[in-house]
Design an enzyme around this catalytic site. Sequence first.
Site, PDB file in Angstrom:
ATOM      1  N   VAL A  19       0.831  -1.205   0.000  1.00 40.91           N
ATOM      2  CA  VAL A  19       0.000   0.000   0.000  1.00 40.91           C
ATOM      3  C   VAL A  19       0.867   1.257   0.000  1.00 40.91           C
ATOM      4  O   VAL A  19       0.600   2.217  -0.739  1.00 40.91           O
ATOM      5  CB  VAL A  19      -0.956   0.006   1.212  1.00 40.91           C
ATOM      6  CG1 VAL A  19      -1.702   1.334   1.316  1.00 40.91           C
ATOM      7  CG2 VAL A  19      -1.955  -1.140   1.098  1.00 40.91           C
ATOM      8  N   ARG A  68      15.392  -3.126   2.448  1.00 40.37           N
ATOM      9  CA  ARG A  68      14.335  -2.755   1.512  1.00 40.37           C
ATOM     10  C   ARG A  68      14.564  -1.348   0.952  1.00 40.37           C
ATOM     11  O   ARG A  68      14.419  -1.111  -0.251  1.00 40.37           O
ATOM     12  CB  ARG A  68      12.970  -2.833   2.199  1.00 40.37           C
ATOM     13  CG  ARG A  68      11.824  -2.321   1.359  1.00 40.37           C
ATOM     14  CD  ARG A  68      10.485  -2.569   2.017  1.00 40.37           C
ATOM     15  NE  ARG A  68      10.193  -3.995   2.088  1.00 40.37           N
ATOM     16  CZ  ARG A  68       9.023  -4.498   2.474  1.00 40.37           C
ATOM     17  NH1 ARG A  68       8.040  -3.689   2.832  1.00 40.37           N
ATOM     18  NH2 ARG A  68       8.823  -5.801   2.514  1.00 40.37           N
ATOM     19  N   CYS A  84      -6.230  -9.238   2.023  1.00 45.96           N
ATOM     20  CA  CYS A  84      -7.312  -8.348   2.473  1.00 45.96           C
ATOM     21  C   CYS A  84      -8.559  -9.089   2.951  1.00 45.96           C
ATOM     22  O   CYS A  84      -8.954  -8.947   4.110  1.00 45.96           O
ATOM     23  CB  CYS A  84      -7.688  -7.381   1.348  1.00 45.96           C
ATOM     24  SG  CYS A  84      -6.396  -6.170   0.990  1.00 45.96           S
ATOM     25  N   ARG A 100      -0.025 -14.634   0.431  1.00 46.37           N
ATOM     26  CA  ARG A 100      -0.719 -14.577   1.706  1.00 46.37           C
ATOM     27  C   ARG A 100      -2.116 -15.177   1.570  1.00 46.37           C
ATOM     28  O   ARG A 100      -2.887 -14.773   0.705  1.00 46.37           O
ATOM     29  CB  ARG A 100      -0.799 -13.135   2.211  1.00 46.37           C
ATOM     30  CG  ARG A 100       0.525 -12.607   2.722  1.00 46.37           C
ATOM     31  CD  ARG A 100       0.456 -11.150   3.085  1.00 46.37           C
ATOM     32  NE  ARG A 100       0.323 -10.288   1.913  1.00 46.37           N
ATOM     33  CZ  ARG A 100       0.288  -8.954   1.966  1.00 46.37           C
ATOM     34  NH1 ARG A 100       0.359  -8.336   3.134  1.00 46.37           N
ATOM     35  NH2 ARG A 100       0.183  -8.246   0.861  1.00 46.37           N
TER      36      ARG A 100
END
Length: 457
Positions: free
Chosen positions: A15, A39, A286, A353
Site C-alpha cells: 500500500v 528494503r 485483504c 498470503r
Amino acid sequence: MAERFDVGVVGAGYVGLVTGACMAHIGHTVTCVDKNEGRIENLKRGKLPIYEPQLGEMIARNRKRIRFSTELHPLVREADIVFIAVDTPPGDDGAADLSNVAAVARGIGRSLSEVERERPLIVVNKSTVPVGSGDYVSMLIQEGAEEGPNGEVSYRVVSNPEFLREGSAVYDSLFPDRIVLGAEDREALHTMRELYRPIIEQSFATELDPRPTVAVPFVTTDLASAEMIKYAANAFLATKISFANEIANICERVGADVKSVTAGIGLDHRIGPRFLDAGIGWGGSCFPKDVRALMATAREHEYEPAILAAAVSVNERQRRLVITKLQRDLHTLKGKRVALLGLSFKPNTDDLREAPSLSIARILESRGARVVGYDPVAGKRAAALMPEMKVVFDPYEALKGANAAVLVTEWEELRNLDLERAATLMARPRLLVDGRNAIEPAAARAAGLIYQGFGRE
C-alpha cells in the site's frame, strides 16, 4: 492549479509504495520511510520488494519527486501530510495487530515534540485498522509527544482507507471508484481534498486508460464511519463470492451450470456481474484478514456476525472440495502426482498470503501425494515457503507425468493452455480440476482430459 504538498509515507510495502508512487505522479513531493534498511537500499537502486504491474515504471518516471529513507524524524519536520501504511496482521483471535501502527504513531509524536511547525501535521491512517483506531492513533501520538521535550504538539488524524486490488493497484489509485475520508476537523478534510484534487478532477497526465469521464466521488464522514466503510466493503465482496460458491454447490447437485446462473443474475443491476465467479474461493492479504477483524470487532461488542461466519465457512469448504474432487477419480492420493497450476492468490501478483494453493498443497502432501507447482511470478516465493513442494518454471513441465492437475490461479497463459499437449504429457487418469471455471469443459474433454469444475457438469 492544484496545490503541491510534501507527502510522507511510512511503510514501503504494497500500500505504501503504490500510494507514494501515485502521489508523486500527480505532482506531489514524496518521501517513503521504512525501518527495513535492506528494503530501502533496494528501492534506491530501483529494486521493488513486490511484483505489481506498472509500479516500477511509475517510480522510475517520477524519480525526481520520490525518495526513500529509514529516518522518520526529518519526515515529520518537513511533510505536510504523513500516511501511515504499515502492516496490520491478524492476531490469533482474528483481530488486527496494531503494534506497527502504534510504533509509528508514537514515533510521530516524539518527532513532533522536537520540531517547530507552522501548520498542524495531518496524519492519515492508510493501513486497514479497526473502528476506533483514529482515536487510538491520536492518543498514541500524544503519548509519544509527552516523551519528548515539548508535550504540546499540533496534528490532525484522518482516516483514508485504500481500496486497491493487487494486480491493478496503480490503476485503482489513479482512477478510483471513490475516495473516502474520515475526520473531525474540516480544515484537514479541505487539505486532503486539495491533495487529491488532480485525481478527483482527473487533471493529471496519464498513459493509462480508460480514464473516468466524470469526477471521482469524494466521500467525507467521521473517523469511525470511514474505518467501517473499508471493512464493510471487503466483507460484502467476500460474502458475494461465498454466495456464488454456495449456489455452485447446489448447481452441481441439480444439474445446473453456475456460469449460466451467475450470468443471469448478474444482469440484475442490483446484483451486478462482478465477484460472482465460483471456484476455490477467496484468499490474499485483504479479504481473510478484514473479514476476521470485522468479526472480532463485532464479538468484542457481544454481537455474533452470522452471515460473515457463514461466508468464512463456505470459503474454507471450497478448498477442501478440491481434495474431494481429486479423490473422486484418483481414489487414493498416495503416490499420485498432482500439478498445481498457479500459486499466487490471484493473477498479476506474487502475493502468497492466504493463497489457496498453499493450503491445498499441504493437504495433498499430508495424504501422500507428490505436488508440483507452477506460477509465472510467485514460483520462487512458493518454493521458499514450501520446500517440500517441487516448483518448476514451465507449466508443461509441471504437467509431465501428473495424474491430475488443479488450475488454482487463472493467469492468462493458464487459461490458454494447449489442452491436447497437456493430455499427452499427463499420466492416467488425466484429471483436470478447474478451480476457477476458466477452461471450457467441452474443450478439455475433447483433448482427452477428465474435467471437473465447480458448479458445472
